[in-house]
Design an enzyme around this catalytic site. Structure first.
Site: not given
Length: 365
Positions: A99, A184, A231, A319
């Site tokens: 990623q 982000y 994502r 996760g």
């Protein structure tokens, strides 16, 4: 309908099951220049029975860093340091994507060093504070007002991502996932309050989706759409983001993506299952879901397997459960007990809470 333990194809890969390890920031890149370490190789090797591992976010450039001790993938030493990680996963029979994440405004000059300053769509500071060095005691400072990306700066940032994606393939990763979620840089362009631009990269929905679409096209041109994923986290308010026209925004984004991406990965923000359903209907490719369901019983993982049976997702990503259950797929298949993770060891630290969680066979022996 398939179930979570049936194989599935993404691009050139055939995954043996549909339980993926979601990308997890662990902040243990203690190698020179924020490079990967043997401990990281062991961590990922232990989890190689996941249908797919999506590795922790790596910054595509120095200015893209948002936390202490997160790995980079923008110089030759960093690329070389990741090769033992991918080799370890492949030797254990696994598959692993990298990623790539640019923190954008969620950074600080003292963290970046070298006279660098955080970059973002507009001069709007993120909410909260950031740790600015890796020592103890922790020093945290408010996010500063970022520098505004010029048109040339946007082009340079896209080029940095494309270069880092090439580096990922050179390091042995099977593909690349772009981190367009959780506040982000990519999501900052999608946001209405972090992106106040009046040029072609802002304003309307069409303007706000342009950066991620241009970025996807550039990286796909470099490594191939079949090895690329995106994502997203629709409705996520991390770091103070707000996304007006939410449904139109994400349907426009998804409808503009290449149809042959390896997969679309949705990090489901609480309260947005209706949008998840719409995105699933609009996306004809492989749909990976990191689900959120409001229940008080723990853990949610076994219950969420039905989302594949029901057709909402092709692949489920987990996760925290993968942190404390390196053999999560085996445990889910058997309906075995799941270990809880120690939250105090999530970020930074040594092997404790990282590579010392036992597999089921060790627990029962």
């Amino acid at each position: 309908m398939p179930n979570a333990f049936d194989p599935i194809t993404i691009g050139p890969l055939t995954l043996p099951n549909r339980v993926a390890m979601a990308p997890l920031t662990r902040r243990r890149a203690y190698g020179d220049g924020l490079s990967a370490t043997p401990l990281m190789a062991e961590y990922y090797r232990q989890r190689a029975t996941a249908g797919l591992i999506v590795a922790e976010a790596a910054q595509p450039s120095r200015v893209g860093q948002g936390y202490t001790d997160t790995p980079g993938l923008h110089d030759t030493a960093q690329v070389a340091s990741w090769r033992p990680v991918t080799d370890a996963v492949h030797e254990a029979g696994g598959r692993i994507y990298m990623q790539l994440m640019h923190a954008g405004r969620n950074s600080h000059p003292e963290l970046l060093g070298g006279g660098l300053h955080p970059l973002a769509p507009s001069a709007c500071a993120a909410e909260g504070v950031v740790r600015v060095h890796g020592g103890e005691p922790a020093v945290r400072k408010p996010y500063p007002i970022p520098q505004v990306l010029t048109m040339q700066g946007i082009a340079d940032t896209i080029a940095d991502f494309a270069d880092a994606a090439t580096n990922a393939i050179d390091a042995g990763f099977d593909g690349v996932e772009l981190h367009g979620a959780y506040g982000y840089l990519i999501q900052q362009f999608l946001s209405g309050n972090a992106n106040r631009r009046t040029d072609r990269y802002g304003g309307s929905v069409a303007g706000r989706v342009r950066f991620p679409l241009d970025l996807v096209d550039a990286v796909a041109a470099r490594i191939g759409s079949e090895r690329l994923a995106l994502r997203i986290s629709p409705g996520c308010t991390a770091f103070g983001l707000d996304e007006p026209d939410l449904h139109e925004l994400y349907l426009t984004l998804v409808n503009g993506l290449p149809r042959d991406l390896a997969y679309l990965h949705v990090f489901e923000f609480p309260g947005h299952r209706d949008l998840t359903v719409k995105l699933r209907e609009h996306w004809a490719g492989v749909f990976m879901l990191n689900p959120h369901e409001t229940h008080h019983d723990w853990p949610a993982g076994p219950r969420q397997l039905r989302l594949v049976d029901d057709g909402l997702a092709d692949i489920l990503s987990f996760g925290t459960l993968f942190i404390s259950n390196p053999d999560l797929v085996h445990r889910l298949r058997l309906g075995a007990p799941l270990a809880e993770a120690d939250e105090t060891t999530f970020y930074r630290g040594d092997h404790r809470g990282y590579t010392d969680y036992p597999c089921l066979g060790e627990v029962l022996s």
